[in-house]
Enzyme design. Structure first.
Site, PDB file in Angstrom:
ATOM      1  N   LYS A 130       0.863  -1.194   0.000  1.00  0.00           N
ATOM      2  CA  LYS A 130       0.000   0.000   0.000  1.00  0.00           C
ATOM      3  C   LYS A 130       0.882   1.221   0.000  1.00  0.00           C
ATOM      4  O   LYS A 130       1.995   1.198   0.532  1.00  0.00           O
ATOM      5  CB  LYS A 130      -0.874   0.014   1.263  1.00  0.00           C
ATOM      6  CG  LYS A 130      -2.118   0.851   1.102  1.00  0.00           C
ATOM      7  CD  LYS A 130      -3.164   0.042   0.388  1.00  0.00           C
ATOM      8  CE  LYS A 130      -4.466   0.751   0.260  1.00  0.00           C
ATOM      9  NZ  LYS A 130      -5.508  -0.212  -0.171  1.00  0.00           N
TER      10      LYS A 130
HETATM   11  N1  GLU Z   1      -7.117  -0.065  -3.505  1.00  0.00           N
HETATM   12  C1  GLU Z   1      -7.874  -1.245  -3.792  1.00  0.00           C
HETATM   13  C2  GLU Z   1      -7.952  -2.147  -2.573  1.00  0.00           C
HETATM   14  O1  GLU Z   1      -7.792  -1.705  -1.470  1.00  0.00           O
HETATM   15  C3  GLU Z   1      -7.391  -1.954  -5.028  1.00  0.00           C
HETATM   16  C4  GLU Z   1      -5.971  -2.418  -5.002  1.00  0.00           C
HETATM   17  C5  GLU Z   1      -5.457  -2.944  -6.336  1.00  0.00           C
HETATM   18  O2  GLU Z   1      -6.242  -3.076  -7.257  1.00  0.00           O
HETATM   19  O3  GLU Z   1      -4.269  -3.202  -6.403  1.00  0.00           O
HETATM   20  O4  GLU Z   1      -8.252  -3.308  -2.679  1.00  0.00           O
END
Ligand code: GLU
Length: 435
Positions: A124
């Protein structure tokens, strides 16, 4: 296993343990991780390994503002684990984002990818900024400099960002372009959630909401409730909340309340969701002044009597204080971490079925995986194919967790952690530790 219990407080982490408030997302993540570790009888080394992020990168991001001043922002990228494959996870822009939050969200991505069986690890990113305070050129410069500073971290085989809170397809396009410029070749697969014309996937924008609805329908069917007889409450009317509301509305469900930053809107006869979406889109993505429902507070909204509550806004919305007042039969977690760990037991005792975030909102990363596959093949799928495969994977994942929850007599959330941690730990055992 008592050593494992002690390890949380005595600090086995490679990284310094961040300051943990009672309801911090990191604490919630660790409490649930700990429970699953006990069920799996995870050995201590494995526990240490899986509770430590692989890499924590913090950068300062200087940019020249439109008025010529230099402003410096703080950015993070946490790679929690890449045992299952290149790490994957969104980047959020928010002035209150913390490293603690990003670490929790990165670990959740590891478990989320494992739950839906996509071959990615978890990561993240975050930048401490309120993008509303930046002009578009400032936002572009910030994004490009953040990407440039993360050049050694990102990569289609290393770490693949995606949109998250306050980031979108345009921001992904800038990340893709910056990375490609530094590589001297176009590298579409370095990021997902891009505009379709740049190698994005059809269906990616709606994927998280669509996955929330698929898992909600699966839960309703286990309780033998027909979607057309259900009442739904949705907190948050961004991409995830509005798409979830729309798809439940299309199933014939009555969406009795919605909300966004301007407050809650309640109509016990049901809200016309296409009208609310149109209103929001034509009023600067705000429901302020929406007349199809009566105003209520966010707190009142969460406590409404309904069949399904979909918290699709932020972390820590349902905690030990308001959990006893929740009257929903099912909570389907559209957001990451909307329920704190200390609310879990209360909800369980009150018979509320919780579809955990690492399953409910995994539709986004699932279609991100499809996007990455399409980019690497240079062959793009129809929306129908994307949606069909997404629905199948979400449904299979729900069924897998349901079996685990029955096997151990545990909640779906606990089952999700058990399933995911087992998968990652088994893979690690096979790969071994590189020395
Ligand atoms: N931000 C989204 C999540 O928390 C998508 C992450 C992604 O597609 O890599 O799942």
């Amino acid at each position: 296993m008592s050593n494992i219990k002690d390890s949380i407080s005595s600090g086995y982490y490679k990284e310094p343990v961040p300051h943990l408030t009672a309801d911090s997302p990191f604490t919630s993540m660790m409490q649930r991780f700990h429970f699953a570790a006990e069920i799996l009888d995870l050995d201590e080394g494995m526990f240490k390994y899986l509770s430590s992020p692989e890499k924590v990168v913090m950068v300062s991001i200087p940019i020249t503002m439109d008025d010529g001043r230099i402003e410096v922002f703080e950015g993070y990228r946490v790679i929690h684990n890449s045992i299952l494959g290149p790490s994957k996870g969104g980047i959020r822009y928010a002035d209150d984002v913390t490293l603690d939050e990003v670490k929790a969200l990165a670990a959740w991505m590891t478990w989320k990818c494992a739950v839906v069986n996509v071959p990615f690890g978890g990561a993240k990113g975050g930048v401490k900024v309120d993008p509303k305070n930046l002009s578009k050129p400032e936002l572009e410069r910030l994004t490009r400099r953040y990407t440039s500073n993360m050049f050694d971290v990102f990569g289609p085989d290393r770490d693949i960002p995606a949109p998250d809170m306050n980031t979108n397809d345009q921001i992904m396009a800038w990340i893709m372009d910056t990375y490609s410029m530094k590589q001297n070749k176009t590298e579409t697969a370095v990021v997902t959630g891009k505009p379709i014309i740049l190698g994005g996937s059809k269906g990616r924008k709606e994927a998280t909401g669509r996955g929330v609805v698929t898992s909600t329908l699966a839960a309703l069917s286990t309780l033998k409730i027909s979607p057309s007889t259900t009442s739904i409450v949705v907190q948050g009317f961004g991409n995830v909340g509005s798409v979830s509301a729309k798809l439940m509305y299309e199933q014939g469900a009555k969406v009795i309340a919605i909300s966004d930053i301007s407050g809650g809107y309640y109509n016990k006869e049901g809200i016309d969701i296409p009208e609310a979406m149109h209103y929001s889109q034509t009023h600067g993505y705000s429901l302020e002044g929406f007349e199809g429902a009566d105003p209520i507070t966010n707190q009142e909204l969460l406590e409404l009597e309904c069949d399904v509550l979909i918290p699709a806004a932020k972390e820590d919305q349902i905690n030990k204080d308001n959990a006893p007042k929740i009257k929903a039969r099912i909570i389907s977690e559209g957001a990451n971490g909307p329920v704190t760990a200390n609310a879990d037991k209360i909800l369980e005792e009150n018979g509320v079925m919780v579809i955990p975030d690492i399953l409910a909102n995994a539709g986004g990363v699932t279609v991100s995986y499809f996007e990455w596959v399409q980019d690497r093949h240079g062959y793009f799928w129809t929306e129908e194919r994307v949606n069909r495969r997404l629905n199948r994977m979400m449904r299979e994942s729900f069924d897998n967790l349901f079996i685990v929850s029955e096997k151990y007599s545990i909640t779906l959330r606990q089952a999700a952690y058990v399933y995911a941690i087992d998968r990652v730990a088994t893979t690690l055992k096979l790969r071994g530790i590189y020395a």
